[in-house]
Write a protein that holds these residues in place. Structure first.
Motif, short mmCIF file in Angstrom:
data_model
loop_
_atom_site.label_atom_id
_atom_site.label_comp_id
_atom_site.label_asym_id
_atom_site.label_seq_id
_atom_site.Cartn_x
_atom_site.Cartn_y
_atom_site.Cartn_z
N GLY A 177 0.82 -1.21 0.00
CA GLY A 177 0.00 0.00 0.00
C GLY A 177 0.84 1.26 0.00
N TYR A 205 1.99 1.84 -3.56
CA TYR A 205 0.88 2.35 -4.37
C TYR A 205 0.58 3.81 -4.03
CZ TYR A 205 -0.46 -2.32 -6.10
OH TYR A 205 -0.49 -3.54 -6.72
N GLU A 206 0.61 4.11 -2.75
CA GLU A 206 0.31 5.49 -2.31
C GLU A 206 1.36 6.46 -2.84
OE1 GLU A 206 -1.04 7.75 1.83
OE2 GLU A 206 0.16 5.91 1.93
N TYR A 226 -4.21 5.40 -5.75
CA TYR A 226 -4.94 5.43 -4.49
C TYR A 226 -5.96 4.31 -4.36
CZ TYR A 226 -2.76 10.02 -4.11
OH TYR A 226 -1.85 11.04 -4.06
N ALA A 271 -4.07 1.29 -3.44
CA ALA A 271 -3.57 1.46 -2.08
C ALA A 271 -4.68 1.22 -1.07
CB ALA A 271 -3.00 2.87 -1.90
N HIS A 280 -3.26 5.10 7.08
CA HIS A 280 -3.00 5.25 5.64
C HIS A 280 -4.26 4.95 4.83
CE1 HIS A 280 1.34 6.03 5.24
NE2 HIS A 280 1.45 5.39 6.40
#
Length: 696
Positions: free
Chosen positions: A169, A172-173, A178, A181, A201
């Motif tokens: 995640g 991805y973030e 998003y 994520a 997160h």
């Protein structure tokens, strides 16, 4: 870019020479002596002994122990030297390769770590952790694409799914993906609801995706466990104008619309009981919460009496909704018709059923549950017995107190403290312990007008709302039974999961107690021969144990991971202890034979802080709290800068006494509740009102 492995002058210690002096002990005996030093809280002396043994004999376990201690002391370069010396002698040994690779990771030598990890033989049971370490090395090398690939494999492997999904995640973030994520952060937080960093997160990316309601709900759960987080408070303020549902709708507070039919608890002729006062809706520390109104609805006609004099102050009809009000320092009760009954200290509301076989209850509106936990909520609750309402001028609050018999109290405890789908013999064992605890701690909160609270500070108590058929049956089938030591109720403490072995009261930082000593739940590990480095194996590759029971309970309670950002930890230490600047190291100073850390040094650029006792350690190293103090911790660097710490932990709770999940595993294997209790409390006497003599 090529990475060169530089071994310091320290390496000469590990040349394959012969011992310079003859020792009267064998290698196994010397290992045991060195281990005893470590568990006697002398890690430096233990380290020197392991170094000597490895220098003189090339003993594999001595190398591994020395490297493990060097890692704990935040000396990754020294750990690299030791592990690489071992690798030259044992180039195909899996544990040596793994220790070397993790030392390289801690030292920021990612290419060397990746190269070593690639040499590990295929092992399906261990592949998940291999993929995670490969990904950590690849992140350090800037190869995000390959890191994502390996983290996906790790998540599917299932060894550490929360950690794998969390790290995925983060990638991805960073790449502004998003939606992806959010999916993996949600998986991490769902697998382990105590992984608050994953929730944080998850909430942040939901906000970026415009899902303000769910983002707010996630932040609200974090707030319940850590109200002082500046980031979380700012997020709630930012999101509050954007949510489209009420806070109660989002947080899922339960509303009770009608009373439950309950049967009075029928005691056998051989058993006597007594009333107990339970403070309801209390704070996490068991003390009264701020409350200026209290709505209650009795199921049957009721009386209102002065608690001190017994004087009748008023009466009410069945199912009437009354409210207690504290205003301008004065308290009164208000009826539906507007009648006011003033009181200066305390009143008792007593409903009474005139129908044989039917008990009475009282619904109390808006009661806090799970104070200080991520699942905290404000719900309606229903209780047996009487309701006492006390005006506390000192605390400027109304204090609701439920008065019930101990056996009725236990019916509201069992299903709150243990999953009701656990085997019946586990529930019975819990009932005996809950009864013992109540008797041992009567009057714990007498300063506030009640015996026990309804939170984890005492025992979680949910009243009728928490009762279940199986839980009530466990109470009824063990009625009056307790554990005693020298004719007094024992300190019958328990935790959700011991992680494979319990720890002693002394190791937890409590008073030394003869019957609270370590007992093992492992099926395939002998703690008599335990060496310090084996905690890495036990925590990163879970062994089979009764407490690894997974029916109707998450395995995250047995083995958990947390990733704590350096910045978050810095703020926690600054807020709760003092400002020590950027955090540079977490160093366990004392670790008991059960693996639990009882003293830990937090080093920073401006100073340091020492954390003593398991509860202090758990409450000062993360958002909210860690599940336990049974962990190893590894730093993670990016561009030579410390970014976060990875915790590999075991168990949930203090780990002293009774292991609830271990009891479920034992009951599932066919053990009865007396056998289970005897395992965790071998020195206690089992006392039953149905028997003339206690059972050992």
């Amino acid at each position: 870019m090529k990475y060169f492995i530089l071994l310091s002058g320290f390496l000469f210690l590990f040349t394959a020479g012969h011992a310079t002096e003859e020792r009267p002990t064998t290698q196994d005996e010397r290992l045991k002596e060195a281990g005893a030093l470590y568990f006697a809280y002398k890690p430096d002396e233990a380290f020197d002994e392991y170094i000597s043994l490895s220098k003189e004999t090339n003993n594999r376990q001595a190398f591994l122990n020395a490297a493990f201690i060097a890692m704990e002391k935040n000396e990754p370069k020294k750990a690299v030297d030791i592990a690489q010396a071992a690798y030259k002698i044992y180039p195909k040994d899996r544990e040596v390769i793994e220790m070397s690779a993790e030392a390289f990771l801690a030292d920021g030598q990612y290419a060397a770590a990746e190269k070593l990890l690639a040499q590990l033989p295929e092992d399906k049971a261990r592949s998940g952790f291999l993929y995670i370490n490969l990904a950590r090395a690849q992140i350090g090398l800037g190869d995000k694409k390959l890191a994502k690939y390996n983290l996906k494999l790790a998540a599917r492997a299932g060894t550490h799914p929360a950690l794998a999904n969390y790290l995925l995640g983060i990638l991805y973030e960073e790449d502004k993906e998003y939606k992806k994520a959010a999916d993996v952060f949600e998986k991490a937080a769902t697998y382990d609801h105590q992984f608050i960093e994953a929730k944080k997160h998850y909430a942040a990316v939901l906000e970026k995706l415009g899902n303000y309601n769910e983002a707010y709900r996630q932040y609200r759960m974090i707030y319940s466990s850590d109200k002082s987080s500046t980031d979380v408070n700012k997020a709630l303020e930012r999101l509050r104008p954007r949510i489209t549902r009420t806070e109660k709708q989002l947080t899922g507070g339960k509303e009770i619309l009608k009373h439950t039919f309950v049967k009075p608890f029928a005691l056998p002729d051989s058993v006597t009981t007594r009333e107990i006062k339970v403070g309801i809706g209390m704070r996490q520390n068991g003390r009264p919460a701020d409350r200026h109104t209290l709505h209650f609805i009795p199921s049957h006609a009721f009386t209102i009496k002065d608690a001190k004099t017994g004087k009748l102050l008023g009466k009410g009809r069945a199912r009437e909704s009354w409210v207690a009000v504290l205003q301008n320092g004065k308290a009164h009760l208000s009826s539906p018709s507007g009648q006011k009954i003033s009181f200066s200290n305390s009143v008792i509301i007593t409903p009474l059923s005139k129908t044989q076989g039917e008990g009475s209850t009282i619904i109390v509106k808006n009661v806090m549950s799970g104070a200080g936990m991520t699942w905290a909520s404000v719900d309606d609750k229903e209780y047996r017995g009487k309701l006492q309402i006390t005006h506390s001028p000192k605390n400027n609050t109304l204090v609701p107190i439920n008065i019930v018999t101990i056996e009725e109290y236990l019916q509201g405890v069992i299903s709150s403290e243990m999953p009701t789908k656990f085997p019946m013999n586990a529930l019975r064992a819990q009932a005996v312990l809950a009864r013992t605890y109540a008797l041992k701690h009567l009057g714990k909160h007498k300063a506030y007008g009640y015996d026990l609270c309804d939170t984890q500070n005492c025992q979680v108590y949910g009243g009728v709302s928490a009762e279940s058929e199986r839980g009530n049956a466990a109470v009824e089938s063990t009625v009056g039974e307790v554990l005693e030591y020298k004719n007094k109720p024992i300190e019958s403490v328990f935790s959700a999961n011991c992680g494979g072995i319990t720890q002693s009261a002394k190791e937890a930082g409590w008073s030394e107690t003869p019957y609270l000593n370590p007992v093992s739940d492992y099926k395939d590990f002998n703690f008599d021969t335990l060496q310090p480095y084996q905690f890495k194996e036990l925590l990163q590759y879970p062994h089979d144990a009764y407490s690894r029971y997974s029916k109707n309970v998450s395995l995250a309670a047995y083995r958990w991971t947390r990733v704590v950002d350096e910045n978050d930890l810095r703020q926690v230490i600054k807020r709760q202890k003092k400002d020590i600047g950027r955090i540079t190291a977490l160093i366990p100073l004392r670790r008991g034979r059960s693996g639990y850390v009882s003293r830990l040094l937090v080093k920073g650029t401006k100073g340091s802080v020492t954390l003593n006792k398991e509860n202090v350690i758990r409450n000062n190293l993360s958002l909210g709290m860690l599940r336990s103090s049974y962990f190893i911790v590894e730093p993670n660097y990016e561009n030579r800068e410390l970014k976060f710490f990875v915790f590999y932990g075991g168990g949930w709770g203090h780990g002293v006494g009774f292991c609830q999940t271990g009891a479920a595993g034992r009951a599932d294997a066919g053990q009865d509740y007396k056998t289970i209790l005897n395992h965790y409390f071998p020195l206690a006497d089992f006392v039953s009102p149905h028997a003339n003599t206690p059972d050992k």
